[in-house]
Scaffold this active site. Structure first.
Site, PDB file in Angstrom:
ATOM      1  CB  SER A 205      -1.084  -0.134   1.291  1.00  0.00           C
ATOM      2  OG  SER A 205      -1.748  -0.995   1.186  1.00  0.00           O
ATOM      3  CG  HIS A 258      -2.253   3.593   3.327  1.00  0.00           C
ATOM      4  ND1 HIS A 258      -3.540   3.489   3.723  1.00  0.00           N
ATOM      5  CD2 HIS A 258      -1.720   2.403   3.062  1.00  0.00           C
ATOM      6  CE1 HIS A 258      -3.577   1.972   3.735  1.00  0.00           C
ATOM      7  NE2 HIS A 258      -2.547   1.546   2.973  1.00  0.00           N
TER       8      HIS A 258
END
Length: 276
Positions: A205, A258
């Site tokens: 991610s 993220h």
């Protein structure tokens, strides 16, 4: 309608038309006695389209035309590209480069091993420092959590974006920019996530948010590079990240990775957009 040139078969013509459509140039293909005629609908587009036609004649297998057929192709064009499975696989390969495909394959292999009774062994080998008893000399652990995924949804989401955005960067700009993004966003976001939650995490991610930020900035600051991320897609990525921070999705999210990945991608995109 103004003719920009003629090509021997409609498949080749469609690849060119798909690319021009992605650049905002409206074109049409007409059958001729020998081959097809490619024409532009607006006179102001003629010079630009003609120059692209000349480039296409010299470089018909340029990756940008293959990628355009995937992104902007008309599914009702009536062209026969052979067996659907073979055509899909061909588009998958031509829409990415060696780094994109290697990481894609490694993530699948690691996920497969974890689903086939080797979860504990795989996690022990690839997890971040401190997740299991290990020495700090095992420097690969800075990166290898990036290759681990813990659910089908997790790996599907990440690999879809990785192939789409990473492949776009690699086929348009080369392996160098993507490899740098992978190495930086595959390590520093892991450190950020460790500081927030400890060593028990994994997934691509952070890198995905890096390539998203990179393509978004490049599309705005340097559109001639041929890559970009539509605002709606970027909005979805930001919304997904925000929902993770507010813990409303009912799943564990690597929020630190993220955010750190996004910052890295935005920064590298800004730097690369300033290069001549």
């Amino acid at each position: 309608m103004m003719e920009i040139g003629r090509l021997p078969n409609p498949r080749a013509a469609q690849a060119l038309v798909d690319y021009l459509r992605g650049q905002g140039v409206s074109c049409r293909i007409q059958q001729a006695e020998h081959g097809v005629i490619v024409s532009v609908e607006r006179e102001q587009d003629y010079s630009r389209a003609r120059a692209e036609f000349d480039h296409f004649i010299s470089h018909p297998y340029d990756a940008k035309y293959l990628q355009a057929s995937w992104e902007h192709g008309d599914m009702h064009a009536g062209l026969d590209y052979g067996a659907p499975a073979l055509a899909l696989f061909s588009r998958f390969l031509t829409g990415a480069g060696p780094v994109t495909l290697l990481v894609f394959a490694l993530c699948i292999l690691v996920y497969g091993a974890m689903q086939l009774g080797l979860a504990q062994q795989t996690y022990s080998l690839l997890s971040f420092f401190g997740a299991v008893s290990n020495g700090h000399a095992e420097v690969w652990r800075l990166f290898t959590p990036t290759l681990m995924h813990f659910s089908l949804m997790h790996i599907s989401f990440n690999l879809l974006w990785w192939w789409y955005l990473g492949g776009k960067i690699e086929t348009r700009l080369g392996t160098g920019p993507l490899l740098l993004l992978l190495l930086v966003a595959g390590t520093l976001p892991n450190l950020a996530q460790y500081l927030l939650t400890g060593p028990n995490f994994g997934g691509l991610s952070g890198v995905v948010y890096a390539v998203a930020g990179y393509t978004w900035v490049m599309g705005i600051k340097k559109p001639q590079a041929g890559i970009g991320l539509p605002p709606a897609y970027m909005g979805f990525m930001l919304l997904w990240m925000l929902l993770g921070f507010f813990d409303v999705l009912g799943m564990s999210m690597a929020n630190g990775a993220h955010l750190a990945g996004l910052v890295i991608g935005l920064g590298q995109g800004w730097l690369d957009s300033r290069k001549p």
